[in-house]
Write a protein that holds these residues in place. Structure first.
Motif, PDB file in Angstrom:
ATOM      1  N   ARG A 265      48.169  31.283  41.234  1.00 57.53           N
ATOM      2  CA  ARG A 265      47.051  31.239  39.531  1.00 57.53           C
ATOM      3  C   ARG A 265      45.978  30.246  39.797  1.00 57.53           C
ATOM      4  O   ARG A 265      45.214  29.835  41.232  1.00 57.53           O
ATOM      5  N   VAL A 266      45.105  30.425  39.023  1.00 57.60           N
ATOM      6  CA  VAL A 266      43.407  30.052  39.790  1.00 57.60           C
ATOM      7  C   VAL A 266      42.941  30.292  37.656  1.00 57.60           C
ATOM      8  O   VAL A 266      43.464  30.788  36.451  1.00 57.60           O
ATOM      9  N   GLU A 267      42.367  28.670  38.015  1.00 53.88           N
ATOM     10  CA  GLU A 267      42.176  28.052  36.692  1.00 53.88           C
ATOM     11  C   GLU A 267      40.701  28.149  36.378  1.00 53.88           C
ATOM     12  O   GLU A 267      39.745  27.264  37.728  1.00 53.88           O
ATOM     13  N   PHE A 268      39.520  29.270  36.236  1.00 58.30           N
ATOM     14  CA  PHE A 268      38.589  29.098  36.124  1.00 58.30           C
ATOM     15  C   PHE A 268      37.512  28.330  34.661  1.00 58.30           C
ATOM     16  O   PHE A 268      38.087  28.847  33.811  1.00 58.30           O
ATOM     17  N   LYS A 269      36.989  27.115  35.233  1.00 56.11           N
ATOM     18  CA  LYS A 269      35.978  26.472  33.652  1.00 56.11           C
ATOM     19  C   LYS A 269      34.627  27.491  33.607  1.00 56.11           C
ATOM     20  O   LYS A 269      34.405  27.217  34.795  1.00 56.11           O
ATOM     21  N   ALA A 270      34.206  27.674  32.645  1.00 58.81           N
ATOM     22  CA  ALA A 270      32.638  28.019  32.495  1.00 58.81           C
ATOM     23  C   ALA A 270      32.458  28.194  30.977  1.00 58.81           C
ATOM     24  O   ALA A 270      33.260  28.107  29.992  1.00 58.81           O
ATOM     25  N   PRO A 271      31.254  27.958  30.583  1.00 60.08           N
ATOM     26  CA  PRO A 271      30.899  27.661  29.794  1.00 60.08           C
ATOM     27  C   PRO A 271      30.845  28.969  28.670  1.00 60.08           C
ATOM     28  O   PRO A 271      30.339  30.177  29.686  1.00 60.08           O
ATOM     29  N   ALA A 272      31.531  29.364  27.298  1.00 63.44           N
ATOM     30  CA  ALA A 272      31.630  30.800  27.254  1.00 63.44           C
ATOM     31  C   ALA A 272      32.515  30.599  26.256  1.00 63.44           C
ATOM     32  O   ALA A 272      33.262  29.634  25.213  1.00 63.44           O
ATOM     33  N   GLU A 273      32.808  31.637  25.226  1.00 60.79           N
ATOM     34  CA  GLU A 273      32.643  31.079  23.738  1.00 60.79           C
ATOM     35  C   GLU A 273      34.140  30.975  23.865  1.00 60.79           C
ATOM     36  O   GLU A 273      34.133  30.650  22.486  1.00 60.79           O
ATOM     37  N   GLN A 274      34.826  32.426  24.631  1.00 59.35           N
ATOM     38  CA  GLN A 274      36.400  32.584  24.274  1.00 59.35           C
ATOM     39  C   GLN A 274      37.093  32.311  25.733  1.00 59.35           C
ATOM     40  O   GLN A 274      36.502  32.123  26.802  1.00 59.35           O
ATOM     41  N   SER A 275      38.543  32.178  25.034  1.00 62.82           N
ATOM     42  CA  SER A 275      38.956  32.347  26.564  1.00 62.82           C
ATOM     43  C   SER A 275      39.995  33.021  26.814  1.00 62.82           C
ATOM     44  O   SER A 275      39.206  34.155  26.373  1.00 62.82           O
ATOM     45  N   TYR A 276      40.049  33.558  28.022  1.00 62.23           N
ATOM     46  CA  TYR A 276      40.860  35.079  28.799  1.00 62.23           C
ATOM     47  C   TYR A 276      41.921  35.051  29.435  1.00 62.23           C
ATOM     48  O   TYR A 276      41.252  33.732  30.550  1.00 62.23           O
ATOM     49  N   VAL A 277      42.348  36.186  29.623  1.00 66.31           N
ATOM     50  CA  VAL A 277      43.629  35.695  30.991  1.00 66.31           C
ATOM     51  C   VAL A 277      43.535  37.195  30.926  1.00 66.31           C
ATOM     52  O   VAL A 277      43.625  37.988  31.007  1.00 66.31           O
ATOM     53  N   ALA A 278      44.242  37.644  32.884  1.00 70.54           N
ATOM     54  CA  ALA A 278      43.709  38.464  33.930  1.00 70.54           C
ATOM     55  C   ALA A 278      45.085  38.821  34.323  1.00 70.54           C
ATOM     56  O   ALA A 278      45.183  36.989  35.301  1.00 70.54           O
ATOM     57  N   LEU A 279      45.785  39.425  34.986  1.00 66.66           N
ATOM     58  CA  LEU A 279      47.195  39.076  35.426  1.00 66.66           C
ATOM     59  C   LEU A 279      46.699  40.595  36.623  1.00 66.66           C
ATOM     60  O   LEU A 279      46.640  41.496  36.142  1.00 66.66           O
ATOM     61  N   ALA A 280      47.505  40.447  37.342  1.00 71.99           N
ATOM     62  CA  ALA A 280      47.231  40.918  38.565  1.00 71.99           C
ATOM     63  C   ALA A 280      48.424  40.819  39.000  1.00 71.99           C
ATOM     64  O   ALA A 280      48.493  40.472  40.214  1.00 71.99           O
ATOM     65  N   PHE A 281      48.983  42.829  39.497  1.00 68.82           N
ATOM     66  CA  PHE A 281      50.155  43.412  40.328  1.00 68.82           C
ATOM     67  C   PHE A 281      49.446  43.210  40.939  1.00 68.82           C
ATOM     68  O   PHE A 281      48.597  44.900  40.773  1.00 68.82           O
ATOM     69  N   LYS A 282      50.727  43.461  42.637  1.00 73.80           N
ATOM     70  CA  LYS A 282      50.205  44.273  43.244  1.00 73.80           C
ATOM     71  C   LYS A 282      51.432  45.327  42.978  1.00 73.80           C
ATOM     72  O   LYS A 282      52.265  45.153  42.905  1.00 73.80           O
ATOM     73  N   VAL A 283      50.513  46.433  43.471  1.00 78.57           N
ATOM     74  CA  VAL A 283      51.639  48.135  43.744  1.00 78.57           C
ATOM     75  C   VAL A 283      51.298  48.912  44.479  1.00 78.57           C
ATOM     76  O   VAL A 283      49.933  48.973  45.072  1.00 78.57           O
ATOM     77  N   PRO A 284      51.705  49.691  44.458  1.00 82.39           N
ATOM     78  CA  PRO A 284      51.815  50.751  45.891  1.00 82.39           C
ATOM     79  C   PRO A 284      50.418  51.883  45.579  1.00 82.39           C
ATOM     80  O   PRO A 284      50.320  51.730  43.755  1.00 82.39           O
ATOM     81  N   GLN A 285      50.300  52.824  46.599  1.00 84.04           N
ATOM     82  CA  GLN A 285      49.018  52.967  45.584  1.00 84.04           C
ATOM     83  C   GLN A 285      48.693  55.030  46.205  1.00 84.04           C
ATOM     84  O   GLN A 285      49.672  55.170  46.792  1.00 84.04           O
ATOM     85  N   LEU A 286      48.326  55.572  45.618  1.00 87.04           N
ATOM     86  CA  LEU A 286      49.175  57.237  45.982  1.00 87.04           C
ATOM     87  C   LEU A 286      48.220  57.300  47.303  1.00 87.04           C
ATOM     88  O   LEU A 286      46.379  56.905  47.371  1.00 87.04           O
TER      89      LEU A 286
END
Length: 472
Positions: A265-286
């Motif tokens: 998990r990464v918790e990042f704080k910065a001046p912003a109007e809204q919060s945001y969430v991003a999920l990154a899953f490691k997957v196989p590549q072609l």
């Protein structure tokens, strides 16, 4: 379409539309006949790809170099991008800035770009001026040089680009931190623009050494698309690029990413109007178009991204952004199908007023879990695939798109007919495969979550005004 095929190549205009009746209804008349691209190699190792398209008297000329941020070393991050800027700064016969002025005088436009995997240079000009830009591009590929003072000035442009596009962008900073957490050994962990401390310490010699190491004919491809005669183009390519001396391409060592065994998990704080969430899953590549379990799963994951977010009102939109109980203002899904490094399946969203990033995170994961439990219908997949066909045929109206994506295929080591092969393989993906990958790749073990926690925005803060003009 939203983000469905962000990382894919264009799909073939010649694909049999009878397999997709709805696509035919969206296209006014049959697609124009397309001449097949031609690919060959010069004696010095440089690849040449020619794609005639005679619908308009224009041509696109590109040089792709199979080098990007992933080929840098710690301490000189950003040098691939800095060198891209320096390629406009002269040769023994061309003064700094003159390259762009000459292209403009020909009635053309030009620019360049750097990614993790590649660096590209392009000009779009009247077809009759192709030889003029080919002469310019071959000269700077072989003879790029500039004084130290020019480097120092341009380095300030790159720093300003980092400030404006990354440091003033809370989500950009979050993704920078997310990549640095997702990847430990693989060079994808580094930002393309570079860390500011590395830019501060960068020297002209760093860029010159990177140029000598990687700007080698065997590591480059010339792409020409448009209203051209292949025989005449071959003669011009031989004249201007064939005379560049061959040099040995340095070996590339594998930098495999170790297995991840637990959520990060990464918790990042910065001046912003809204919060945001991003999920990154490691997957196989072609890695190829062969039918292997890894390749099949990569394609099925791409189709899953289309089911979730491939069109307005797709599953994520309906479930999370609509109705009185909505939890998000916007949502996204995307699958990195291929690249020179490992790929990710990403889910992201902006919480609605009164909702938390954790609620959006739970909602995004719940929709994937629903696919894993219930599967998808054949009709739903047909809708996604139909949109691919129509959208990609329209995309081929652009000779710039044709050239860029032929170049991208070459960078990845894929065949010249990669677009046709890709669509053929995507057409084969079944509902059962989509359900299977939804059940197998979205647990905690391969997941990294990034959350932007907004800090108060200074009401007196003025937008940054760049002190220098950014190239692109």
């Amino acid at each position: 379409m939203k983000r469905l095929l962000r990382s894919l190549l264009p799909l073939a205009a010649a694909l049999p539309l009878a397999l997709f009746p709805a696509a035919q209804a969206q296209i006014a008349g049959p697609a124009p006949a397309q001449e097949k691209p031609l690919q060959y190699q010069l004696a010095n190792g440089m690849t040449v790809i020619i794609k005639p398209d005679r619908r308009a008297p224009t041509a696109v000329h590109m040089v792709y170099v199979r080098v990007g941020a992933m080929d840098e070393v710690d301490g000189t991050t950003g040098v691939a991008h800095v060198l891209e800027h320096m390629m406009f700064k002269g040769t023994p016969t061309i003064k700094p800035g003159e390259f762009s002025r000459r292209v403009a005088a020909l009635g053309g436009r030009e620019n360049a770009f750097t990614t993790r995997d590649q660096t590209g240079y392009f000009q779009q000009i009247p077809a009759s001026r192709l030889e003029d830009v080919m002469r310019l591009e071959a000269d700077r590929f072989a003879n790029n040089q500039w004084p130290d003072d020019e480097f120092k000035r341009e380095l300030e442009v790159v720093k300003e680009e980092r400030r404006t596009r990354t440091e003033d962008n809370p989500r950009g900073l979050l993704y920078e931190q997310l990549s640095a957490t997702v990847y430990q050994a693989n060079p994808y962990r580094r930002p393309v623009v570079g860390w500011m401390s590395d830019l501060d310490a960068m020297t002209p010699q760093d860029a010159r050494e990177f140029f000598r190491r990687w700007y080698v004919p065997a590591n480059a491809a010339v792409i020409i698309a448009g209203d051209v005669d292949p025989a005449k183009v071959r003669a011009l390519v031989d004249k201007y690029y064939g005379s560049i001396p061959s040099r040995t391409l340095p070996p590339r060592k594998p930098r495999e990413e170790p297995a991840q065994n637990g959520m990060r998990r990464v918790e990042f704080k910065a001046p912003a109007e809204q919060s945001y969430v991003a999920l990154a899953f490691k997957v196989p590549q072609l890695r190829s178009f062969e039918k292997t379990p890894e390749n099949d799963d990569a394609l099925a994951l791409t189709v899953l991204s289309g089911v979730l977010d491939g069109y307005e009102g797709a599953r994520l939109d309906r479930a999370l952004t609509q109705g009185p109980d909505r939890v998000a203002d916007s949502v996204d899904a995307g699958n990195g199908l291929w690249g020179r490094g490992p790929q990710l399946f990403t889910l992201s969203g902006v919480p609605a007023a009164g909702k938390t990033p954790e609620q959006v995170e739970a909602g995004l994961r719940a929709q994937v879990a629903r696919v894993a439990r219930e599967g998808v219908s054949e009709a739903e997949l047909q809708r996604v695939k139909t949109r691919w066909i129509a959208g990609e045929i329209y995309k081929l109206d652009s000779v710039m798109n044709q050239a860029r994506e032929l170049g991208s295929a070459w960078v990845m080591g894929l065949p010249i007919d990669a677009d046709e092969r890709l669509m053929a393989r995507l057409r084969e993906v079944t509902p059962e495969q989509v359900k299977s990958v939804a059940a197998r790749y979205f647990g905690d073990e391969q997941l990294t979550v990034g959350i932007l926690r907004p800090l108060p925005v200074d009401p007196n803060r003025k937008p940054r005004t760049p002190a220098v003009q950014l190239r692109h």
